[in-house]
Enzyme design. Structure first.
Site, PDB file in Angstrom:
ATOM      1  N   CYS A  85       0.828  -1.219   0.000  1.00  0.00           N
ATOM      2  CA  CYS A  85       0.000   0.000   0.000  1.00  0.00           C
ATOM      3  C   CYS A  85       0.856   1.260   0.000  1.00  0.00           C
ATOM      4  CB  CYS A  85      -0.921   0.035   1.212  1.00  0.00           C
ATOM      5  SG  CYS A  85      -2.049  -1.349   1.361  1.00  0.00           S
ATOM      6  N   HIS A 326      -8.965   4.156  -2.244  1.00  0.00           N
ATOM      7  CA  HIS A 326      -7.649   3.533  -2.086  1.00  0.00           C
ATOM      8  C   HIS A 326      -7.288   2.655  -3.273  1.00  0.00           C
ATOM      9  CE1 HIS A 326      -4.134   1.884  -0.270  1.00  0.00           C
ATOM     10  NE2 HIS A 326      -4.667   0.810   0.239  1.00  0.00           N
TER      11      HIS A 326
END
Lengths: 378, 146
Positions: A85, A326
Site C-alpha cells: 500500500c 484507495h
C-alpha cells in the site's frame, strides 16, 4: 543534495470506474499533472510509476513500458515501484532521490491501480499477498483482521473506544464529501459505522478503505511551488506478530524520525497531514507514531475534533483512504497531491488557512513499510 | 497456485513447531531463520534447532467474519496472535472455544489441524489447478481443552 520541488499535480476521479482501463487512468493523471506544471511532455526525463500488483489486478506485469508507450516516452527510463500500500509513497521517494542527485531535472511520479476488474474473492486474495503468505495468510489472516488485532490491543492497553475509531471514518467521510474526486461523496454517522457489517471484530465495513480505481501523478523539478524537504523510508517485520509492540508501527516511527531530522522541524510544527487510514485504527496509531500525540491518545484527539478540518492539526482533508478511496498504487501519490493543493491554497471547500508544513505518511500492508515525507510552501 | 513442495518444505515448523535459536545472542526464532537478524554474519553456523512447546498466551485476537480465501467454511473464526512460552509470536486460529471465551492473556496450547485445501475450478477461491493439496498446521485451543 539539490532542492526538490513539486511543480504540478494531476488526479483522476477515484471510485468504481467500470468504463475506464488501467492505462487510461494513469495517462489521464499524467496529462493533468503536466498541464498543471505547464510543461511539455518532451521535457520529462524519467518516469516512476507505482502499482501494487497489476499482474494480479489486470493480468499485466511489465507495466512500465506500457505506460511509457502510451505517453510517447519510450526513450526515457521508466521505473515501476512496489511496496504494498506504500507503493506510491515509495515512488515519490525514488523520484526525490533522482532529482536531488541532479541526474534528472524533470521527473514524473505516477501511481495507479485498477481494482474492480476482479471479483470480490479474487480481490481479497490479492490484498492478502501483502501479508506474510507463509505465516499469516495460510492461517486465515486478512489485512482487516490484522488491523482488528491492533485495534483490540490498543483498546485494551490505552482504553481507546469503538466510538473513537468510528469518529475517524465520520471525519474522513465529511472531508471526502467536499472532495470532487472522492470515491465516496456522502457523509456518515457514528451510528452508521457501528451498525455496518463486522469484517473482523471490532472493525466493521465502514472502518475500512474501499477497493477503488484511480490514478494520481506529480511533476518533480528543482524549482516549484512546494518543496519536498524530507522523504524517508523504513521497513519493519512483514508479519504483524513479530513486532515488539502490536500497537506501534516501527517503520512509521523510524521513517518519521529521519524525516523530522532532515527537515529540521518537530512533529508540532506540522500543520496538516495525510495519513494511511486503511482502517480507522491505522490513522490513530500513525498519529501517535508520528509524534503528533502521546501514545494511546490518538483516539481521544480525533473525538475531540483536533484532527478535523477546523481543528489544530487537520488529518486527511482529502477524505483519506476511507472516503477519497484507495487505488493502492495511486494512494501515496494522491496524498501528496492533496498536500500540494492545500499548501498552494486551491483545496476549495477543504482549504485550511495559514499552512507552512504538510506531511504524508504511506504505510505498506499492516505496517511492514512506511514512507514519511514533509513539504513546505515556497 | 500452491504446489505440494511449497507446503512440504515448511512441514517441520508447521507440524511440529520446530524453531531455531541464535547461540550468539540467545534469541529464539520461529519459523527458523537462516541467520539471526540481530547478529547477522556472526550467527552463521551458530543457529541451533529448538523444539518449541506450542504453549503460549493470547497477545491479541479478532473474530473474522469476512474470511481469507479457503477459510469460508469456518466463518466466523477466532484469529489470534499467540506469544509462545519460548518467546516467538505466531498468528493462527483458536478452535473449540466460544467467541466470547477468549481474552487477551488467555493460556492456549497447540493442536494440529487442517488449514486449507486447494480445490479445482477456482469457484472456492482456490488455485483452480485442482491439485487438492491440503495444508496442515498448528491452531490453538484454550489450555485445559483437548
Amino acid at each position: 543534495m539539490r532542492k526538490v520541488c513539486i511543480s504540478g499535480v494531476g488526479i483522476t476521479k477515484f471510485g468504481e470506474l467500470w468504463s475506464r482501463s488501467y492505462r487510461e487512468l494513469i495517462v489521464e493523471a499524467g496529462l493533468r499533472a503536466l498541464e498543471d506544471a505547464e510543461l511539455p511532455g518532451e521535457s520529462i526525463e524519467c518516469l516512476y510509476m507505482a502499482s501494487m500488483g497489476p499482474g494480479m489486478w489486470v493480468s499485466q506485469e511489465h507495466a512500465g513500458p506500457m505506460i511509457a508507450e502510451q505517453t510517447g516516452l519510450t526513450s526515457i527510463p521508466v521505473v515501476r515501484v512496489e511496496s504494498g500500500c506504500a507503493s506510491g509513497a515509495l515512488a515519490l521517494h525514488q523520484a526525490f532521490i533522482d532529482v536531488a542527485s541532479g541526474k534528472h531535472d524533470i521527473v514524473v511520479v505516477g501511481g495507479v491501480e485498477k481494482m474492480t476488474d476482479v471479483g470480490a474473492k479474487e480481490a481479497g486474495s490479492i490484498i492478502n499477498t501483502m501479508l506474510d503468505y507463509e505465516w499469516e495468510s495460510i492461517f486465515g489472516a486478512t489485512l482487516p483482521a490484522l488491523y482488528a488485532m491492533m485495534a483490540r490491543k490498543h483498546m485494551h492497553d490505552y482504553g481507546t473506544t469503538r466510538e473513537q475509531m468510528a469518529e475517524v471514518a465520520v471525519k474522513n467521510h465529511y472531508n471526502g464529501s467536499l472532495n470532487p474526486i472522492a470515491h465516496f461523496g456522502r457523509k456518515i454517522s457514528v451510528d452508521q459505522v457501528l451498525s455496518s457489517p463486522l469484517l473482523a471484530d471490532p472493525l466493521r465495513m465502514l472502518d475500512c478503505a474501499p477497493m477503488s480505481d484511480g490514478s494520481a501523478a506529480l511533476v518533480l523539478t528543482s524549482k516549484g511551488d512546494v518543496e519536498i524537504i524530507a522523504c524517508e523510508m523504513a521497513s519493519s517485520t512483514l508479519a504483524l506478530h513479530s513486532r515488539e509492540d502490536i500497537t506501534t508501527m516501527d517503520c512509521v516511527v523510524g521513517s518519521s524520525k529521519k524525516a523530522y531530522k532532515r527537515a529540521g522541524i518537530n512533529p508540532s510544527d506540522v500543520d496538516i497531514a495525510e495519513l494511511h487510514d486503511y482502517c480507522t485504527i491505522g490513522e490513530i496509531i500513525e498519529s501517535e507514531d508520528l509524534g503528533f500525540f502521546e501514545k494511546g491518545k490518538g483516539g481521544k484527539k480525533v473525538a475531540e475534533g483536533v484532527t478535523s478540518l477546523n481543528g489544530s492539526l487537520p488529518i486527511n482533508t482529502s477524505g483519506g483512504l476511507k472516503s477519497r478511496g484507495h487505488p493502492i498504487g495511486a494512494t501515496g501519490v494522491a496524498q501528496v497531491a492533496e498536500i500540494y493543493d492545500q499548501l498552494i491554497g486551491r483545496a476549495g471547500e477543504r482549504q485550511i488557512e495559514l499552512l507552512d508544513y504538510g506531511l504524508c505518511c504511506g504505510v505498506g500492508g499492516s505496517g511492514g513499510s512506511a514512507v514519511v515525507s514533509i513539504f513546505r510552501r515556497r | 497456485m500452491v504446489g505440494p513442495s511449497r507446503i512440504w518444505r515448511e512441514a517441520p515448523s508447521r507440524y511440529r513447531f520446530l524453531g531455531n535459536r541464535c547461540t550468539v545472542c540467545e534469541e529464539v526464532y520461529f519459523p527458523p531463520r537462516q541467520i539471526c537478524p540481530k547478529c547477522r554474519r556472526a550467527s552463521i553456523g551458530r543457529m541451533e534447532p529448538i523444539q518449541l512447546s506450542g504453549n503460549g498466551e493470547v497477545v491479541t485476537y479478532t473474530v473474522v467474519y469476512d474470511p481469507a480465501v479457503g477459510h469460508e467454511l469456518l466463518t466466523p473464526y477466532i484469529l489470534a496472535i499467540v506469544k509462545l512460552d519460548e518467546g516467538p509470536r505466531v498468528t493462527s486460529q483458536i478452535v473449540g472455544a466460544g467467541l466470547s471465551e477468549i481474552m487477551i492473556g488467555s493460556r492456549v496450547k497447540t493442536v494440529l489441524r487442517k488449514l486449507r485445501e486447494e480445490k479445482g475450478g477456482g469457484e472456492d477461491g482456490g488455485s483452480g489447478d485442482g491439485s487438492g493439496v491440503i495444508t496442515y498446521g498448528y491452531k490453538f485451543v484454550l489450555d485445559g481443552q483437548s
